[in-house]
Design an enzyme around this catalytic site. Sequence first.
Site, mmCIF file in Angstrom:
data_model
loop_
_atom_site.group_PDB
_atom_site.id
_atom_site.type_symbol
_atom_site.label_atom_id
_atom_site.label_comp_id
_atom_site.label_asym_id
_atom_site.label_seq_id
_atom_site.Cartn_x
_atom_site.Cartn_y
_atom_site.Cartn_z
ATOM 1 N N ASP A 25 0.842 -1.203 0.000
ATOM 2 C CA ASP A 25 0.000 0.000 0.000
ATOM 3 C C ASP A 25 0.876 1.251 0.000
ATOM 4 O O ASP A 25 1.625 1.492 0.945
ATOM 5 C CB ASP A 25 -0.890 -0.010 1.250
ATOM 6 C CG ASP A 25 -1.783 1.218 1.332
ATOM 7 O OD1 ASP A 25 -2.966 1.109 0.961
ATOM 8 O OD2 ASP A 25 -1.303 2.284 1.767
ATOM 9 N N TYR A 53 3.084 10.017 -0.651
ATOM 10 C CA TYR A 53 4.204 9.429 0.100
ATOM 11 C C TYR A 53 5.535 9.665 -0.619
ATOM 12 O O TYR A 53 6.595 9.545 -0.010
ATOM 13 C CB TYR A 53 4.021 7.922 0.309
ATOM 14 C CG TYR A 53 2.791 7.488 1.069
ATOM 15 C CD1 TYR A 53 1.967 8.407 1.728
ATOM 16 C CD2 TYR A 53 2.442 6.144 1.134
ATOM 17 C CE1 TYR A 53 0.837 7.993 2.408
ATOM 18 C CE2 TYR A 53 1.318 5.717 1.813
ATOM 19 C CZ TYR A 53 0.504 6.641 2.447
ATOM 20 O OH TYR A 53 -0.619 6.212 3.107
ATOM 21 N N LYS A 89 -2.933 5.877 -4.082
ATOM 22 C CA LYS A 89 -4.010 6.812 -3.740
ATOM 23 C C LYS A 89 -3.834 8.146 -4.454
ATOM 24 O O LYS A 89 -2.717 8.610 -4.663
ATOM 25 C CB LYS A 89 -4.033 7.053 -2.223
ATOM 26 C CG LYS A 89 -4.029 5.778 -1.387
ATOM 27 C CD LYS A 89 -4.029 6.054 0.101
ATOM 28 C CE LYS A 89 -3.674 4.809 0.889
ATOM 29 N NZ LYS A 89 -2.228 4.544 0.941
ATOM 30 N N HIS A 91 -7.687 9.714 -1.559
ATOM 31 C CA HIS A 91 -6.979 9.691 -0.273
ATOM 32 C C HIS A 91 -7.771 10.344 0.864
ATOM 33 O O HIS A 91 -7.788 9.840 1.990
ATOM 34 C CB HIS A 91 -5.613 10.373 -0.442
ATOM 35 C CG HIS A 91 -4.578 9.881 0.524
ATOM 36 N ND1 HIS A 91 -3.240 9.829 0.220
ATOM 37 C CD2 HIS A 91 -4.684 9.432 1.798
ATOM 38 C CE1 HIS A 91 -2.566 9.354 1.267
ATOM 39 N NE2 HIS A 91 -3.422 9.112 2.236
#
Length: 276
Positions: free
Chosen positions: A48, A53, A78, A111
Amino acid sequence: MNDNAIPSITLNDGVEIPQLGFGVFQVPDDETTAAVSTALETGYRSIDTAAIYGNEAGVGRALAASGLPRGDLFVTTKLWNADQGYEATLRAFDDSLAKLGLDHVDLYLIHWPTPARDLYLDSWRAIERLAAQGAVRAAGVSNFQPAHLSRLLDHSELVPAVNQIELHPALQQSDLRAFHALHGIATEAWSPLAKGEILTHPAIAAIAERTGKSAAQVVLRWHLQLGNIVIPKSVTPSRIRDNLNVFDFQLAEHDMAAIATLDRNLRTGPHPDTLN
């Protein structure tokens, strides 16, 4: 540990997701490849990540180097808040796919609802299109509250397969989980260990001592027995292994009942109604 030991959950579109996966939140891109490689070697098959990120490329490098068949892997990413909107979502998805080095993702999530932007319906229309094209095997959301989910359900034929939310013994989200159950939406837990906040609680420590497991293993087992999908993260190889070693014991009903009393509405992350 072989990957067959991880049970899977069948989502509302028939796609199967491993119930225990590996998260890479806050892992720098240059450390991500090693962490994901360790996870895959240990037996994880679900990874994931998210655009925000900044480590999709690191995940992609580990997937490519693993030599594992694409069909054995389950990859989630996401859509970030700044990329919401119909056209922007399609562009952001292509960008994520390129960084991951894949031709499709298994699960694509919005998200956050960011209600003040009011673009999540447009983003969802774009994700519907990606799902119809086969670029996304399962479509879902993250951090959506019942009001946000209801609005999606009112405006779309496509029911989210998953809602990934902050969930742990100190924030059990029972109303939201009940809403999910009613509508066939799988519950996926992020921050499943409350960033360590709940691991020293006497109730959990007592169960850990009795079962010969760590506090983290007890909490992950609680998630699994509730039926949650769960994605613990770690960059420490021993912890990556320990987090997977949760299928050889069961919590008794009185253990589950003891953990149920720990709910105190503790959020370690933002509130979905106010994050914009």
